[in-house]
Design an enzyme around this catalytic site. Structure first.
Site, PDB file in Angstrom:
ATOM      1  N   GLU A 161       0.821  -1.220   0.000  1.00  0.00           N
ATOM      2  CA  GLU A 161       0.000   0.000   0.000  1.00  0.00           C
ATOM      3  C   GLU A 161       0.851   1.264   0.000  1.00  0.00           C
ATOM      4  OE1 GLU A 161      -3.659   0.128   0.156  1.00  0.00           O
ATOM      5  OE2 GLU A 161      -3.494  -1.964  -0.454  1.00  0.00           O
ATOM      6  N   HIS A 229      -5.114   1.556   7.002  1.00  0.00           N
ATOM      7  CA  HIS A 229      -3.701   1.870   6.756  1.00  0.00           C
ATOM      8  C   HIS A 229      -3.096   2.349   8.071  1.00  0.00           C
ATOM      9  CE1 HIS A 229      -4.740   2.795   2.290  1.00  0.00           C
ATOM     10  NE2 HIS A 229      -4.066   1.668   2.333  1.00  0.00           N
ATOM     11  N   CYS A 346      -3.459  11.245   3.406  1.00  0.00           N
ATOM     12  CA  CYS A 346      -3.675  10.311   2.295  1.00  0.00           C
ATOM     13  C   CYS A 346      -3.454  11.004   0.964  1.00  0.00           C
ATOM     14  CB  CYS A 346      -5.113   9.786   2.286  1.00  0.00           C
ATOM     15  SG  CYS A 346      -5.591   8.896   3.746  1.00  0.00           S
TER      16      CYS A 346
HETATM   17  O1  SUG Z   1      -7.918   2.803  -0.400  1.00  0.00           O
HETATM   18  N1  SUG Z   1     -10.679   4.937  -0.473  1.00  0.00           N
HETATM   19  C1  SUG Z   1      -9.251   4.756  -0.287  1.00  0.00           C
HETATM   20  C2  SUG Z   1      -8.753   5.687   0.792  1.00  0.00           C
HETATM   21  C3  SUG Z   1      -7.255   5.682   0.841  1.00  0.00           C
HETATM   22  C4  SUG Z   1      -6.743   6.436   2.001  1.00  0.00           C
HETATM   23  N2  SUG Z   1      -5.347   6.461   1.989  1.00  0.00           N
HETATM   24  C5  SUG Z   1      -4.548   6.427   3.080  1.00  0.00           C
HETATM   25  N3  SUG Z   1      -5.010   6.113   4.261  1.00  0.00           N
HETATM   26  N4  SUG Z   1      -3.303   6.657   2.906  1.00  0.00           N
HETATM   27  C6  SUG Z   1      -8.953   3.304   0.059  1.00  0.00           C
HETATM   28  O2  SUG Z   1      -9.726   2.686   0.801  1.00  0.00           O
HETATM   29  C7  SUG Z   1     -12.801   4.587  -1.603  1.00  0.00           C
HETATM   30  C8  SUG Z   1     -13.302   4.417  -2.991  1.00  0.00           C
HETATM   31  C9  SUG Z   1     -14.777   4.073  -3.098  1.00  0.00           C
HETATM   32  O3  SUG Z   1     -15.305   3.497  -2.159  1.00  0.00           O
HETATM   33  O4  SUG Z   1     -15.335   4.369  -4.153  1.00  0.00           O
HETATM   34  C10 SUG Z   1     -11.309   4.398  -1.515  1.00  0.00           C
HETATM   35  O5  SUG Z   1     -10.723   3.763  -2.363  1.00  0.00           O
END
Ligand code: SUG
Length: 415
Positions: A161, A229, A346
């Site tokens: 990730e 994460h 993020c």
């Molecule tokens: O991977 N949300 C992302 C959020 C990422 C956050 N990043 C960090 N914490 N670094 C994920 O879960 C949601 C997309 C949707 O549901 O359409 C999404 O992918």
């Protein structure tokens, strides 16, 4: 001179709430809602301007092609596929550039170059499609082989990730650092997205010194509470680690190993009795940008949700009143991203490098921010409902909006 540059993902014109991320409670909780891509992208740009105004180096990455023709082809899309699978092709998830790559700056690596490995993001189908386009963009932004090495993603058997599960601690950004990889162990209610072998593989590829590399297990209780994460429960900057008491599986051993490798480390721990894991997840207190301001002071750029949360807000006030290393708390509004589980941290990838060695097309200044804003304000859709995904009108709107941005930024090779 080596300095930290934050590369934020410009929020793409197809930003929507399809609820694609299992274990990301914000994504699930907002599934099916109307999204506001224009407002989302303007919020992201306002955060970049906010940090630029603090005197920080600011860069950006452009949104990836959506709907992704490669993914639609791979799933043999013909209108009969599961709507969630179809929605994956439209996801604007590349905005969360903390998941774009893992970055080991030049002072940490054996060959003295900054190494970047694109993250394979294999746990979630809508994210697993990102890395080939991400790597393409990284190879343009960091093209100078004297200073950078960009690697393809690690094999898909090992979920990676990127920087969201990686922290770096050091005396100052330009000095050799301690790199901390945080992995999850599978078996809980939600996926453990970062695989230990992926972390170890990235560290070997980057040529890190084992004496300055730690592999730490995430607390399974944190993952179960929705911290999908590590950057939802911990953030580090230079000598400071800011973490929830329950972030790591073995907190005492983790702090001891950090102190042994970096004697000047200062660890600011937020106790569960003041801020529960649930409060941390709901407020995104730790998904903050912990930054060193040009004067040397450290500031925490938090989402407004954290400052306004009753327990988290009062904990922050107490922290500022004490004599700790974090001297300022600066709230920013990124609500459209937050509703998909993406806070201020993020939305950015940290790269320690000399800005003069980066392709200047990816660096932000006030004039360029104005140009980006004009494209977003005139061409990004105002709103999207998940049922709109797939419509021919919306498709031509999001494709032409992105192309106009690339043209404005002279990045048409990324079309
Ligand atoms: O991977 N949300 C992302 C959020 C990422 C956050 N990043 C960090 N914490 N670094 C994920 O879960 C949601 C997309 C949707 O549901 O359409 C999404 O992918």
């Amino acid at each position: 001179m080596l300095n930290e540059i934050n590369f934020d993902g410009i929020i793409g014109p197809s930003h929507n709430y399809a609820g694609l991320s299992l274990g990301n409670l914000a994504s699930a909780g907002h599934a099916g809602e109307t999204s506001y891509p224009r407002a989302a992208a303007l919020q992201g740009l306002a955060k970049m301007r906010h940090n630029l105004a603090l005197g920080l180096n600011q860069g950006f990455f452009v949104p990836l092609p959506r709907p992704n023709p490669v993914f639609l082809h791979a799933i043999a899309a013909d209108g009969r596929e599961d709507p969630r699978l179809h929605a994956a092709a439209w996801s604007a998830s590349s905005m969360w550039t903390a998941n774009a790559a893992t970055v080991s700056p030049a002072p940490d690596t054996t060959d003295g170059r900054c190494h970047l490995t694109a993250a394979n993001l294999v746990t979630m189908p809508h994210r697993a499609q990102e890395w080939p386009d991400t790597a393409r963009q990284l190879r343009i932004a960091f093209a100078d082989p004297a200073h950078f090495a960009v690697h393809d993603a690690v094999p898909p058997s090992f979920g990676d990730e990127g920087a969201a599960n990686h922290m770096r601690m050091c005396a100052i950004h330009g000095a050799a650092g301690l790199e901390i990889f945080v992995y999850g162990t599978p078996g809980g209610a939600f996926p453990a997205r970062q695989n230990e072998q992926a972390s170890r593989l990235v560290a070997r590829r980057h040529g890190l010194d084992p004496a300055r590399t730690l592999f730490v297990e995430q607390n399974p209780a944190a993952i179960a509470a929705g911290a999908f994460h590590n950057d939802v429960v911990a953030v580090a900057n230079e000598r400071v680690l800011f973490a929830h008491e329950q972030a790591f599986a073995d907190p005492a051993a983790t702090y001891a190993a950090i102190r042994a490798a970096l004697p000047e480390a200062e660890i600011v721990i937020v106790p569960a009795e003041a801020v529960s894991l649930e409060d941390a997840r709901a407020s995104y207190l730790f998904n903050a940008q912990l930054v060193t301001l040009p004067g040397g002071e450290m500031a925490l750029v938090v989402p407004t949700e954290a400052a306004q949360h009753p327990r988290v807000g009062s904990w922050l006030e107490g922290m500022l009143a004490s004599n700790g290393p974090i001297r300022r708390v600066l709230p920013v509004d990124v609500r459209q991203s937050m509703a998909n589980g993406g806070g201020p941290a993020c939305l950015r990838l940290r790269v320690v490098a000399d800005p003069a060695t980066v392709d200047p097309r990816f660096l932000l200044n006030a004039a360029k921010a104005g140009r980006i804003e004009r494209v977003i304000a005139s061409l990004w859709p105002e709103s999207i409902q998940p049922r709109d995904l797939g419509s021919a009108d919306l498709m031509s709107c999001v494709i032409s909006a992105r192309t106009a941005l690339l043209q404005e930024l002279e990045l048409l090779e990324l079309v």
